[in-house]
Design a protein around this motif. Structure first.
Motif, PDB file in Angstrom:
ATOM      1  N   THR A  30       0.835  -1.189   0.000  1.00  0.00           N
ATOM      2  CA  THR A  30       0.000   0.000   0.000  1.00  0.00           C
ATOM      3  C   THR A  30       0.877   1.249   0.000  1.00  0.00           C
ATOM      4  OG1 THR A  30      -1.748  -1.146   1.203  1.00  0.00           O
ATOM      5  CG2 THR A  30      -1.791   1.262   1.239  1.00  0.00           C
ATOM      6  N   MET A  31       0.653   2.107  -0.988  1.00  0.00           N
ATOM      7  CA  MET A  31       1.460   3.311  -1.156  1.00  0.00           C
ATOM      8  C   MET A  31       0.591   4.555  -0.974  1.00  0.00           C
ATOM      9  SD  MET A  31       4.619   2.514  -1.887  1.00  0.00           S
ATOM     10  CE  MET A  31       5.261   3.972  -2.732  1.00  0.00           C
ATOM     11  N   PRO A  32       1.147   5.596  -0.341  1.00  0.00           N
ATOM     12  CA  PRO A  32       0.384   6.835  -0.180  1.00  0.00           C
ATOM     13  C   PRO A  32       0.290   7.600  -1.490  1.00  0.00           C
ATOM     14  CG  PRO A  32       2.610   7.140   0.634  1.00  0.00           C
ATOM     15  CD  PRO A  32       2.485   5.682   0.260  1.00  0.00           C
ATOM     16  N   LEU A  33      -0.741   8.405  -1.628  1.00  0.00           N
ATOM     17  CA  LEU A  33      -0.840   9.299  -2.774  1.00  0.00           C
ATOM     18  C   LEU A  33      -1.501  10.601  -2.341  1.00  0.00           C
ATOM     19  CD1 LEU A  33      -4.054   9.347  -3.837  1.00  0.00           C
ATOM     20  CD2 LEU A  33      -3.430   7.091  -4.684  1.00  0.00           C
ATOM     21  N   ILE A  34      -1.204  11.649  -3.082  1.00  0.00           N
ATOM     22  CA  ILE A  34      -1.786  12.953  -2.809  1.00  0.00           C
ATOM     23  C   ILE A  34      -1.936  13.703  -4.117  1.00  0.00           C
ATOM     24  CG2 ILE A  34       0.477  13.972  -2.314  1.00  0.00           C
ATOM     25  CD1 ILE A  34      -0.971  15.857  -0.340  1.00  0.00           C
TER      26      ILE A  34
END
Length: 273
Positions: A30-34
């Motif tokens: 799971t990778m963060p995104l913005i």
């Protein structure tokens, strides 16, 4: 990993479509995104996915951008979330007036929202467009499909001259402009200008100008990475460094000194002119 490839727009759609892109997202964890506000609206169409999970949240923690295919209106906050698995999207970014000029929709109803693209376009239009896109892996062919679709949807232009004039003034001023100056430049009163912007863009002229100034700031920083924060705040028209930091925290949920932790190459695609 997140990657965006720029694809050209038909010359007859310039002024309507800002850019096309092919976006790939791939991660076993799971990778963060913005995604920060950028003054544009868009279509995101998922054409491939494998075990893909995507979560997006607005500033109050509510789900946003959870649909497989969606239209997104103007945003005034960053969308923060995470993803895992693999997916491929076709991304369409519209010019500030583009979605209104093509589809004639009230943009105030899309502000800070994503809607299912099938609901927005209608079953018949969406199904035909989506089928054509997923059945063609060739990027050039996909662009032809998109060009043909949008050219067929373009409506007869209403009078958008006031908003176009105001947008030009905001862009030339790099977003560093007051609403009073816009009134004078366009020869209209504040109430009319506000109403035109809300209906045709989805934001007030003041908020749009603030977002555009931030976008200009990020573009300037990308081209001049050694600029100090004090110099940057002066160049782009913020009162001082603390004023600049306020907008970084508002639009990116981080301070300028911590932006190296973000995927700037990916983000700068969304903030490009």
């Amino acid at each position: 990993m997140q990657n965006l490839t720029y694809l050209p727009v038909h010359e007859n759609l310039l002024g309507f479509i800002h850019s096309y892109g092919l976006m790939t997202m791939s991660s076993e964890i799971t990778m963060p995104l913005i995604s920060s506000p950028n003054g544009l609206t868009g279509f995101l169409i998922r054409v491939k996915d494998i075990d893909f999970e995507l979560e997006g949240r607005d500033y109050e923690g509510r789900s946003i951008a959870e649909q497989q295919n969606y239209v997104i209106g103007q945003t005034t906050f960053p969308i923060v979330g995470s993803f895992s698995g693999q997916a491929e999207y076709i991304v369409v970014f519209f010019e500030p007036l583009g979605l209104y000029r093509i589809f004639g929709c009230d943009m105030s109803l899309l502000a800070n929202k994503t809607l299912d693209l099938k609901s927005f376009l209608g079953d018949s239009k969406f199904n035909s467009l989506y089928k054509d896109l997923i059945n063609n892996d060739n990027s050039s062919k996909r662009i032809e499909i998109l060009d043909s679709f949008f050219l067929s949807q373009k409506k007869e232009d209403e009078n958008v001259s006031i908003v176009l004039q105001a947008l030009k003034f905001i862009h030339q001023s790099k977003g560093n402009v007051s609403v009073k100056a816009l009134e004078t430049s366009c020869g209209v009163n504040r109430r009319m200008l506000e109403r035109q912007f809300q209906t045709k863009i989805g934001l007030s002229p003041k908020i749009y100008a603030q977002i555009f100034r931030f976008k200009y700031t990020m573009n300037y920083l990308a081209e001049n990475p050694n600029t100090s924060w004090a110099e940057l705040s002066n160049i782009v028209g913020y009162f001082d460094q603390s004023h600049l930091i306020r907008y970084f925290k508002e639009y990116l949920k981080t301070s300028p000194s911590n932006i190296v932790s973000l995927n700037l190459e990916f983000m700068n695609y969304f903030l490009r002119y």
